[in-house]
Write a protein that holds these residues in place. Structure first.
Motif, PDB file in Angstrom:
ATOM      1  N   LEU A  86       0.827  -1.203   0.000  1.00 47.07           N
ATOM      2  CA  LEU A  86       0.000   0.000   0.000  1.00 47.07           C
ATOM      3  C   LEU A  86       0.865   1.259   0.000  1.00 47.07           C
ATOM      4  O   LEU A  86       1.013   1.930   1.022  1.00 47.07           O
ATOM      5  CB  LEU A  86      -0.930  -0.002   1.217  1.00 47.07           C
ATOM      6  CG  LEU A  86      -1.863  -1.224   1.343  1.00 47.07           C
ATOM      7  CD1 LEU A  86      -2.625  -1.172   2.645  1.00 47.07           C
ATOM      8  CD2 LEU A  86      -2.811  -1.292   0.153  1.00 47.07           C
ATOM      9  N   PRO A  87       1.435   1.614  -1.143  1.00 45.10           N
ATOM     10  CA  PRO A  87       2.209   2.860  -1.213  1.00 45.10           C
ATOM     11  C   PRO A  87       1.307   4.061  -0.996  1.00 45.10           C
ATOM     12  O   PRO A  87       0.096   4.009  -1.220  1.00 45.10           O
ATOM     13  CB  PRO A  87       2.783   2.833  -2.633  1.00 45.10           C
ATOM     14  CG  PRO A  87       1.840   1.956  -3.404  1.00 45.10           C
ATOM     15  CD  PRO A  87       1.385   0.916  -2.441  1.00 45.10           C
ATOM     16  N   ASP A  88       1.898   5.150  -0.554  1.00 49.41           N
ATOM     17  CA  ASP A  88       1.157   6.374  -0.253  1.00 49.41           C
ATOM     18  C   ASP A  88       0.632   6.991  -1.550  1.00 49.41           C
ATOM     19  O   ASP A  88       1.398   7.430  -2.402  1.00 49.41           O
ATOM     20  CB  ASP A  88       2.080   7.353   0.478  1.00 49.41           C
ATOM     21  CG  ASP A  88       1.327   8.547   1.036  1.00 49.41           C
ATOM     22  OD1 ASP A  88       0.147   8.746   0.664  1.00 49.41           O
ATOM     23  OD2 ASP A  88       1.912   9.273   1.847  1.00 49.41           O
ATOM     24  N   GLY A  94      -7.574   7.349  -2.174  1.00 48.11           N
ATOM     25  CA  GLY A  94      -6.637   6.583  -2.994  1.00 48.11           C
ATOM     26  C   GLY A  94      -6.059   5.396  -2.247  1.00 48.11           C
ATOM     27  O   GLY A  94      -5.906   4.302  -2.804  1.00 48.11           O
ATOM     28  N   ASP A  95      -5.730   5.601  -0.970  1.00 48.23           N
ATOM     29  CA  ASP A  95      -5.195   4.506  -0.160  1.00 48.23           C
ATOM     30  C   ASP A  95      -6.250   3.445   0.098  1.00 48.23           C
ATOM     31  O   ASP A  95      -5.949   2.237   0.103  1.00 48.23           O
ATOM     32  CB  ASP A  95      -4.665   5.054   1.171  1.00 48.23           C
ATOM     33  CG  ASP A  95      -3.347   5.789   1.019  1.00 48.23           C
ATOM     34  OD1 ASP A  95      -2.819   5.848  -0.109  1.00 48.23           O
ATOM     35  OD2 ASP A  95      -2.840   6.302   2.031  1.00 48.23           O
ATOM     36  N   LEU A 100      -8.539  -1.989  -0.986  1.00 45.13           N
ATOM     37  CA  LEU A 100      -9.624  -2.826  -1.499  1.00 45.13           C
ATOM     38  C   LEU A 100      -9.144  -3.694  -2.657  1.00 45.13           C
ATOM     39  O   LEU A 100      -9.519  -4.865  -2.772  1.00 45.13           O
ATOM     40  CB  LEU A 100     -10.789  -1.944  -1.960  1.00 45.13           C
ATOM     41  CG  LEU A 100     -11.493  -1.117  -0.877  1.00 45.13           C
ATOM     42  CD1 LEU A 100     -12.572  -0.244  -1.509  1.00 45.13           C
ATOM     43  CD2 LEU A 100     -12.086  -2.013   0.190  1.00 45.13           C
ATOM     44  N   ARG A 101      -8.320  -3.128  -3.510  1.00 42.92           N
ATOM     45  CA  ARG A 101      -7.767  -3.908  -4.628  1.00 42.92           C
ATOM     46  C   ARG A 101      -6.881  -5.040  -4.114  1.00 42.92           C
ATOM     47  O   ARG A 101      -6.878  -6.142  -4.673  1.00 42.92           O
ATOM     48  CB  ARG A 101      -6.983  -2.993  -5.563  1.00 42.92           C
ATOM     49  CG  ARG A 101      -7.875  -2.139  -6.458  1.00 42.92           C
ATOM     50  CD  ARG A 101      -7.072  -1.129  -7.262  1.00 42.92           C
ATOM     51  NE  ARG A 101      -7.916  -0.412  -8.218  1.00 42.92           N
ATOM     52  CZ  ARG A 101      -7.599   0.762  -8.768  1.00 42.92           C
ATOM     53  NH1 ARG A 101      -6.446   1.352  -8.447  1.00 42.92           N
ATOM     54  NH2 ARG A 101      -8.419   1.330  -9.629  1.00 42.92           N
ATOM     55  N   VAL A 147      -1.262   1.338   8.366  1.00 42.23           N
ATOM     56  CA  VAL A 147      -0.414   2.462   7.970  1.00 42.23           C
ATOM     57  C   VAL A 147      -1.212   3.497   7.188  1.00 42.23           C
ATOM     58  O   VAL A 147      -0.994   4.705   7.330  1.00 42.23           O
ATOM     59  CB  VAL A 147       0.790   1.959   7.139  1.00 42.23           C
ATOM     60  CG1 VAL A 147       1.590   3.129   6.580  1.00 42.23           C
ATOM     61  CG2 VAL A 147       1.683   1.071   7.989  1.00 42.23           C
ATOM     62  N   LEU A 148      -2.147   3.039   6.357  1.00 43.56           N
ATOM     63  CA  LEU A 148      -2.920   4.008   5.562  1.00 43.56           C
ATOM     64  C   LEU A 148      -3.817   4.864   6.452  1.00 43.56           C
ATOM     65  O   LEU A 148      -4.083   6.034   6.138  1.00 43.56           O
ATOM     66  CB  LEU A 148      -3.717   3.305   4.474  1.00 43.56           C
ATOM     67  CG  LEU A 148      -4.984   2.517   4.813  1.00 43.56           C
ATOM     68  CD1 LEU A 148      -6.216   3.409   4.872  1.00 43.56           C
ATOM     69  CD2 LEU A 148      -5.204   1.434   3.775  1.00 43.56           C
TER      70      LEU A 148
END
Length: 209
Positions: A86-88, A94-95, A100-101, A147-148
């Motif tokens: 999960l990149p920022d 967006g996160d 979800l993806r 983290v998100l």
């Protein structure tokens, strides 16, 4: 008088019974575990079948794992946790969409689409398996996803008192229910609409402690 020539020290060899864990063989075994788990399920999976599929002796498995449960958990957790990247994205929405993806990719994976529901069902009957799954799959996946939420708090998109546990449940629940329980794959636009709904719920205070 010259000193007598000393015999050279013999090259040391590993004991004949020493375990040599070859990476290529380990990968073949891991692939066999996933194949057997997807085809047979946890209850019917056997060390003998995994060894036969991997083309190795059963001792090769026991050199790596002391039991079927530890073998399955180790192999399943390695890929399951790695699938949570999960990149920022720069925004909560967006996160959330990325999260979800990641859940959808895990649950629609050719093997994990069958493995996950089976392990969840088995864990209902096996407390030790349930604990192992929570420690090595559920816990680490949630730790990556939290983290998100922390990033959103830092941006001011979520309040500091956001209930992380409740928010993490909300992130995965809708996609898990649709794919794993109902058996319905997400159609185009479903994840985006779900991301809008989850983001609105979180920002609206649904996840406050």
């Amino acid at each position: 008088m010259p000193e007598p020539t000393r015999p050279s020290s013999p090259t040391r060899r590993a004991p004949s019974g020493a375990a040599t864990l070859r990476p290529a063989k380990t990968e073949a075994i891991r692939a066999a575990v996933l194949d057997e788990l997807a085809e047979q399920g946890y209850g019917r999976l056997s060390m003998e079948a995994v060894a036969k599929r991997a083309g190795v002796g059963k001792s090769a498995l026991y050199r790596r794992w002391p039991s079927k449960q530890q073998m399955v958990i180790d192999v399943a957790s390695e890929l399951s946790v790695a699938m949570v990247e999960l990149p920022d994205s720069g925004s909560l929405r967006g996160d959330v969409l990325a999260a979800l993806r990641a859940v959808a990719d895990w649950l629609t994976h050719p093997q994990f689409s069958r493995i996950v529901p089976d392990l969840v069902a088995e864990a209902r009957r096996d407390e030790a398996l349930a604990r192992a799954m929570a420690d090595t799959i559920g816990g680490p996946r949630r730790a990556r996803a939290v983290v998100l939420l922390d990033r959103a708090v830092a941006r001011g998109e979520l309040p500091p008192d956001t209930d992380r546990e409740l928010a993490l449940d909300l992130l995965a629940a809708l996609v898990y229910w649709r794919i794993a329980v109902r058996g319905v794959p997400p159609e185009p636009g479903y994840l985006e609409r779900t991301a809008d709904l989850v983001t609105h719920a979180l920002a609206g205070g649904a996840g406050r402690a």
